[in-house]
Design an enzyme around this catalytic site. Structure first.
Site, short mmCIF file in Angstrom:
data_model
loop_
_atom_site.label_atom_id
_atom_site.label_comp_id
_atom_site.label_asym_id
_atom_site.label_seq_id
_atom_site.Cartn_x
_atom_site.Cartn_y
_atom_site.Cartn_z
CG ASP A 1 -45.29 -121.74 -3.93
OD1 ASP A 1 -44.43 -122.22 -3.39
OD2 ASP A 1 -45.30 -120.58 -4.33
CG HIS A 2 -44.95 -120.29 0.23
ND1 HIS A 2 -44.03 -120.43 1.10
CD2 HIS A 2 -44.30 -119.87 -0.94
CE1 HIS A 2 -42.87 -119.82 0.79
NE2 HIS A 2 -43.00 -119.67 -0.71
CB VAL B 1 -39.56 -117.77 -11.30
CG1 VAL B 1 -39.60 -116.52 -11.91
CG2 VAL B 1 -38.25 -118.43 -11.36
P1 13P Z 1 -40.49 -114.80 -6.61
O1 13P Z 1 -41.92 -114.01 -6.72
O2 13P Z 1 -39.28 -113.72 -6.28
O3 13P Z 1 -40.19 -114.85 -7.86
O4 13P Z 1 -40.68 -115.98 -5.86
C1 13P Z 1 -41.59 -116.91 -6.04
C2 13P Z 1 -41.58 -117.85 -5.01
O5 13P Z 1 -40.62 -118.18 -4.30
C3 13P Z 1 -42.79 -118.99 -5.00
O6 13P Z 1 -42.80 -119.94 -3.85
#
Ligand code: 13P
Length: 262
Positions: A85-86, A240
């Protein structure tokens, strides 16, 4: 069941797109969280995405994460897609591909546009050899995955501009990414005020890149009706994190505060 369990990320995303559902993508960096995510998915008989950001991966270890997720998938007999992620650079994306991640989100939104495109293209080339989908981001999705409820009310106006559908189309065309992570009010984190996503903008983004997958970041705190409406507009992956972090911390505090835990 065996066939479903063996379906890979691309197939699941295509199925979600065709049947208009979204796959939950939940962050974690602890054994308890990973187990809870997979256990819940098994209970719901649903595929699930486990994801880890750069800091979560650094904390848990990339190869360790792959090993744990594959073991849980086998134990609970539920399809689990492991997503970086990211990821902020090419090196971490290549390493994740190498060690067995199923899905890569390269986030070059803080880089100059040309560099973002150049690196995203390299990630796509490396990932597609192994049939791994790549998500890209160009308009930095603001906020942070934490509990900001005690802080001042959320003001999204100072954050990066919302996604322009035409720019999204060009970015997807230039990079060859499979999933687009747009910014339309979906800031990361939990806030006192309600989060509102711009569904009309989301609709226009979808129209500009109709064949591509769309993700919804910042899933914590978005009301259920908006989540459902977003899925109708084509969202196939919902991220999330904060809600899980809060649940974990609250439960841990409660347990440690019990009198017999001295
Ligand atoms: P939240 O922390 O708002 O759930 O977002 C999580 C997210 O987008 C991880 O990439």
């Amino acid at each position: 069941l065996r066939l479903i369990y063996k379906m890979k990320a691309f197939e699941w995303l295509k199925r979600a797109q065709a049947e208009k559902f979204a796959i939950g993508a939940f962050n974690g960096a602890s054994m308890e969280t990973f187990r809870a995510i997979v256990q819940a998915a098994a209970k719901l008989k649903s595929p699930v995405i486990i994801e880890a950001s750069h800091s979560e991966v650094e904390f848990f270890g990339m190869t360790e994460m792959v090993a744990v997720v594959r073991a849980l998938e086998k134990d609970f007999k539920v399809p689990v897609i492991l997503n970086l992620d990211h990821a902020p650079d090419l090196e971490s994306c290549l390493r994740a591909i190498e060690v067995g991640f199923d899905y890569i989100h390269f986030d070059g939104s803080k880089m100059p546009y040309e560099k973002n495109v150049r690196v995203a293209k390299m990630v796509v080339t490396a990932a597609h050899v192994r049939r791994i989908p790549v998500e890209g981001e160009m308009d930095h999705i603001g906020g942070s995955s934490a509990d900001h409820r005690g802080e001042e009310a959320l003001d999204v106006s100072h954050l990066a501009a919302f996604t322009d559908p035409e720019n999204a189309r060009l970015f997807v065309l230039e990079t060859g990414i499979d999933t687009f992570a747009g910014f339309f009010g979906n800031v990361h984190g939990l806030y006192g005020g309600q989060k509102n996503i711009d569904l009309d903008l989301l609709k226009r983004i979808k129209e500009s890149i109709p064949t591509k997958f769309l993700s919804l970041h910042g899933g914590s705190g978005i009301p259920g009706d908006q989540i459902k409406a977003a899925i109708k507009e084509g969202i196939v992956k919902i991220n999330v994190n904060s809600e899980l972090r809060v649940a974990y911390a609250e439960e841990l505090k409660k347990t440690l505060n019990q009198p017999n835990q001295k």
